[in-house]
Design an enzyme around this catalytic site. Structure first.
Site, PDB file in Angstrom:
ATOM      1  N   HIS A 214      70.757   9.167  -0.697  1.00 48.03           N
ATOM      2  CA  HIS A 214      69.300   8.759  -0.132  1.00 48.03           C
ATOM      3  C   HIS A 214      69.021   9.455   1.171  1.00 48.03           C
ATOM      4  CE1 HIS A 214      68.439   4.767  -2.259  1.00 48.03           C
ATOM      5  NE2 HIS A 214      69.271   5.606  -3.328  1.00 48.03           N
ATOM      6  N   GLU A 215      67.685   9.475   1.494  1.00 50.94           N
ATOM      7  CA  GLU A 215      67.279  10.102   2.537  1.00 50.94           C
ATOM      8  C   GLU A 215      67.580  11.676   2.645  1.00 50.94           C
ATOM      9  OE1 GLU A 215      69.145   7.316   3.536  1.00 50.94           O
ATOM     10  OE2 GLU A 215      67.644   6.054   2.759  1.00 50.94           O
TER      11      GLU A 215
ATOM     12  N   GLU B  65      59.271   9.177   2.567  1.00 52.75           N
ATOM     13  CA  GLU B  65      59.152   7.564   2.137  1.00 52.75           C
ATOM     14  C   GLU B  65      57.775   6.943   2.376  1.00 52.75           C
ATOM     15  OE1 GLU B  65      62.516   5.351   3.349  1.00 52.75           O
ATOM     16  OE2 GLU B  65      63.925   6.841   2.455  1.00 52.75           O
TER      17      GLU B  65
ATOM     18  N   HIS C  21      80.058   3.985  -1.144  1.00 52.79           N
ATOM     19  CA  HIS C  21      78.811   4.134  -0.485  1.00 52.79           C
ATOM     20  C   HIS C  21      79.306   4.659   0.656  1.00 52.79           C
ATOM     21  CE1 HIS C  21      75.378   2.561   2.025  1.00 52.79           C
ATOM     22  NE2 HIS C  21      74.882   3.464   1.235  1.00 52.79           N
ATOM     23  N   HIS C  22      78.633   5.794   1.326  1.00 51.38           N
ATOM     24  CA  HIS C  22      78.895   6.372   2.710  1.00 51.38           C
ATOM     25  C   HIS C  22      77.345   6.380   3.353  1.00 51.38           C
ATOM     26  CE1 HIS C  22      82.548   8.876   1.140  1.00 51.38           C
ATOM     27  NE2 HIS C  22      82.687   7.549   1.415  1.00 51.38           N
ATOM     28  N   GLU C  23      77.269   5.601   4.135  1.00 52.61           N
ATOM     29  CA  GLU C  23      76.132   5.620   5.042  1.00 52.61           C
ATOM     30  C   GLU C  23      76.403   6.472   6.225  1.00 52.61           C
ATOM     31  OE1 GLU C  23      72.465   4.751   5.137  1.00 52.61           O
ATOM     32  OE2 GLU C  23      72.885   6.032   6.494  1.00 52.61           O
TER      33      GLU C  23
ATOM     34  N   GLU D 223      62.795  -0.292  -2.842  1.00 52.30           N
ATOM     35  CA  GLU D 223      63.558  -1.266  -1.619  1.00 52.30           C
ATOM     36  C   GLU D 223      62.124  -1.673  -0.553  1.00 52.30           C
ATOM     37  OE1 GLU D 223      66.274   1.337   0.192  1.00 52.30           O
ATOM     38  OE2 GLU D 223      64.910   2.483   1.200  1.00 52.30           O
TER      39      GLU D 223
ATOM     40  N   GLU E  81      67.053   9.694  -3.637  1.00 49.69           N
ATOM     41  CA  GLU E  81      66.106   9.067  -3.186  1.00 49.69           C
ATOM     42  C   GLU E  81      64.736  10.055  -2.985  1.00 49.69           C
ATOM     43  OE1 GLU E  81      65.657   4.871  -0.714  1.00 49.69           O
ATOM     44  OE2 GLU E  81      66.232   6.727   0.269  1.00 49.69           O
TER      45      GLU E  81
HETATM   46  C1  NOJ Z   1      68.592   2.981   2.870  1.00 52.54           C
HETATM   47  C2  NOJ Z   1      68.730   3.224   1.424  1.00 52.54           C
HETATM   48  O1  NOJ Z   1      67.798   3.792   0.857  1.00 52.54           O
HETATM   49  C3  NOJ Z   1      69.219   2.050   0.723  1.00 52.54           C
HETATM   50  O2  NOJ Z   1      69.486   2.004  -0.622  1.00 52.54           O
HETATM   51  C4  NOJ Z   1      70.510   1.544   1.344  1.00 52.54           C
HETATM   52  O3  NOJ Z   1      70.823   0.075   1.111  1.00 52.54           O
HETATM   53  C5  NOJ Z   1      70.239   1.429   2.953  1.00 52.54           C
HETATM   54  N1  NOJ Z   1      69.697   2.720   3.491  1.00 52.54           N
HETATM   55  C6  NOJ Z   1      71.628   1.220   3.692  1.00 52.54           C
HETATM   56  O4  NOJ Z   1      72.480   2.360   3.829  1.00 52.54           O
HETATM   57 CA    CA Z   2      65.617   4.994   1.852  1.00 52.67          CA
END
Ligand code: NOJ
Ligand code: CA
Length: 705
Positions: free
Chosen positions: A484-485, A174, A414-416, A509, A503
């Site tokens: 993402h990541e 990033e 969404h799964h963070e 962002e 991503e």
């Molecule tokens: C980073 C992600 O790139 C973003 O899209 C997301 O909203 C946040 N993490 C929270 O998960």
């Molecule tokens: Ca990110």
């Protein structure tokens, strides 16, 4: 059509010396030639010419293996196989309806001299626009389970070229890009970016791939990899005086690189070459080096635009968490209910987004912050944060999925993981089963934070395997994935087309809460990150300056509004977010019309103009109609150009709607100034475009009956 001619030369060890020990393979169009020879030390050396001039000088191939001698020299050639291949295949989605895969292949099988010889095969494919090579370890008595301590592939460049690069780092990509000579890497790599949460930069002259290179003779070279499977990602370490780059693999928690078991192969190393920058971003070589589609059912895979509960949290207008660190029912010491933060993912708010998506023809709605755990998720290196199945009490998970489907919209769940991948893997089946049970066919996953198992990196073999495990598992439940990541993509979406986008670079962002992405950023991404696959960049921001929300805020998107429209065309993805708030689109319905109409799946794409770091103009034809769409973007400099419309069909008139920067537009001072005009054109017409500083233009072309 598939043609496979195989020529096999078996070289008997005793008569080796009598055979030529060097081989040359030309690309089908003869522009690229690859040469291989065994040097005096018995090491296989390759070099690459483009139009008869060296582009990669003699470079080494081999490995360091734990507890064994290096697998590098002392070889004799056991066998040489060569073949040609030509086929046209049809991707499930993409920039073009069909893809030509045409190359010449040579596979050299090497055998060590001595009493316990090991065997290594190096396979090269020479395409019209580049070269791919990989190592194959055949089944053999003296090499079975082994650990790669280092890969010793080198890319010996011909001079101190100009490069577009980010520092080597096994945890994140990033960064903003540097543009410099190779000799300046170490000096410039010291600049660190505080906005990146989990960065583990490697000290020294290390860069990440895809690396974009331009020689003094104006030859463009891109180095990356294809089909990264069961192996760590590759960075490059430069020798700053010889300009030779050596592969550097992400290590694991105990310092090892890759755990292998013969028979097995490494990913492909890719070198894409042309004296026309447009060929680099149009190249399909990385995709072609991946295996054909392995999914039996692809019916659920649907390219789409989406909107969602996302930006409002990045702006601080609402929160991911339900109750600001308190559980919902917590009472304060005074016995009163504590004030809740303004939770974004409520049933009511989600309905608003679903209605907005349905009204504008978007296929999906993303909701972040719908599940328990967000109160304390960030930066703690905690194992059990989320369970991915328990919605907050104000979010009707099941009901909202049904509501969305009744309106022809799909929910993007969404799964963070917060980097706790061990925990995610424990929940993954239950979580995907739950999605399948409510008909949610799209997943956005996230890996913010340091990885658990502790000590692993995002780019190491363990995580590379996890990301693919998740994609394959998702396919079992008919789920499309945007990660993402993740580790940077390497064309695996050919094999697993439910892997829609990722991503793996600095997304939009950063413009909301950091110094952001400079105006050149989006002119570099297609030459770097996008070489491996689509990016979930989240374009379409109309409210450019964050001061519109809070007068004290200095952050802003580093582009004009018109450029935000152009990004839908210049940055290909089968999933494109309309990332701004619905109310901001309502204020500019005339410009929003372009986002509503722009397709995400194409018959044909033509790059009309391109220079890394400066500008890109591309036109694409909708997969399902005769409509064409143009996107043109520039960097911090304004730009005037004239576009010939000779890509349009003959004997047809088109209505063209031109969305461009206003005369006084400028990304910094007047980013929201735009002008829209409707004209009639044919393939003989030309359109003059003026792009403002940090600006862009977007055009739709529709045949008039
Ligand atoms: C980073 C992600 O790139 C973003 O899209 C997301 O909203 C946040 N993490 C929270 O998960
Ligand atoms: Ca990110």
């Amino acid at each position: 059509m598939k043609i496979k001619k195989v020529l096999t030369i078996i070289l008997l060890a005793s008569s080796c010396a009598a055979f030529a020990q060097s081989f040359t393979v030309n690309s089908p169009n003869k522009k690229i030639s690859l040469s291989l020879h065994l040097n005096a030390a018995g090491a296989l050396v390759y070099h690459v010419n483009y139009k008869n001039k060296p582009i990669i000088e003699p470079s080494n191939l081999g490995f360091k293996i734990n507890d064994q001698a290096d697998l590098l020299n002392n070889f004799s050639i056991l066998q040489v196989d060569s073949s040609t291949f030509n086929e046209t295949w049809t991707p499930v989605w993409g920039e073009t309806k069909t893809i030509v895969n045409n190359y010449k292949e040579i596979a050299i099988t090497l055998k060590e001299k001595g009493d316990k010889p090991r065997i290594l095969q190096v396979v090269f494919k020479v395409f019209n626009d580049g070269v791919g090579f990989r190592y194959h370890f055949p089944e053999q008595p003296n090499l079975f389970h082994f650990v790669v301590a280092d890969e010793l592939s080198t890319f010996n460049l011909t001079g101190d070229h100009k490069i577009w690069w980010m520092p080597g780092d096994f945890d994140t990509n990033e960064y903003t890009y540097n543009t410099s000579q190779i000799s300046e890497i170490e000096k410039l790599a010291k600049k660190r970016d505080g906005a990146i949460f989990t960065a583990t930069p490697i000290k020294g002259a290390f860069v990440q791939t895809p690396l974009m290179i331009k020689t003094k003779d104006n030859v463009y070279v891109n180095i990356h990899e294809a089909a990264l499977i069961n192996y760590p990602a590759m960075d490059l370490k430069f020798n700053l005086s010889t300009f030779e780059a050596t592969s550097t693999l992400a290590n694991d928690a105990v310092g090892n690189k890759a755990y292998m078991r013969a028979p097995c192969s490494t990913p492909w190393r890719t070198i894409i070459v042309s004296d026309d920058a447009r060929d680099i971003i149009a190249s399909k070589t990385i995709l072609n080096l991946n295996e054909p589609c392995k999914l039996t059912n692809t019916n659920y895979i649907k390219p789409m635009k989406y909107c969602g509960i996302w930006l409002e949290m990045h702006l601080g207008l609402s929160t991911w968490d339900f109750a600001g660190g308190q559980s919902a029912s917590d009472a304060g010491s005074d016995g009163k209910q504590k004030t809740k933060t303004k939770h974004g993912a409520t049933t009511e708010n989600t309905k608003k987004y679903i209605d907005f998506a349905a009204k504008n023809g978007f296929g999906g709605v993303l909701v972040e912050g719908w599940n328990e755990g967000w109160e304390d998720w960030f930066g703690k290196w905690k194992e059990d944060v989320f369970d991915f199945v328990t919605p907050y009490p104000d979010y009707d998970f099941k009901g909202l999925n049904a509501y969305a489907q009744s309106k022809g919209v799909g929910m993007i769940t969404h799964h963070e993981t917060s980097g706790s991948v061990t925990n995610y893997e424990r929940w993954i089946d239950s979580a995907y089963r739950l999605m399948a049970s409510v008909g949610s066919h799209a997943l956005k996953s996230g890996y913010v934070g340091k990885i658990i198992p502790r000590g692993e990196f995002h780019d190491g073999q363990w995580m590379v395997n996890h990301y693919l495990r998740a994609i394959k598992k998702a396919a079992q439940y008919d789920i499309m994935v945007v990660a993402h990541e993740p580790v940077r993509p390497t064309g695996l979406h050919r094999t697993y087309p439910n892997f829609m986008a990722a991503e793996a670079a600095r997304g939009q962002e950063f413009n909301f809460w950091s110094e952001g992405n400079p105006p050149e950023h989006e002119t570099i991404l297609p030459f770097t990150r996008l070489m491996g696959g689509p990016m979930d960049y989240t374009p379409g921001i109309f409210e450019i300056k964050m001061s519109a929300y809070d007068i004290t805020k200095k952050e802003q998107v580093h582009s004009t509004l018109a450029k935000q429209l152009a990004l839908y065309v210049t940055m290909y993805s089968p999933l494109q977010m309309a990332a701004d708030l619905p109310e901001n689109y309502e204020k500019h319905l005339d410009a929003f019309q372009f986002i509503k109409e722009v397709p995400v799946d194409w018959q044909e794409s033509k790059y009309l103009e391109a220079e890394p770091g400066d500008f890109i103009t591309v036109v694409r034809k909708d997969k399902n109609s005769e409509n064409w769409f143009l996107g043109a973007i520039t960097d911090e400099n304004n730009r005037d150009t004239e576009i010939k419309l000779d890509f349009l069909s003959p004997n047809k008139k088109y209505q063209a709607i031109v969305y461009q920067d206003g005369k006084d537009a400028d990304w910094q001072n007047n980013p929201k100034s735009y002008a829209i005009k409707t004209i009639q054109v044919t393939l003989k017409s030309k359109i003059k475009l003026h792009l403002a500083k940090g600006g862009g233009a977007a055009i739709s072309f529709k045949p008039i009956n």
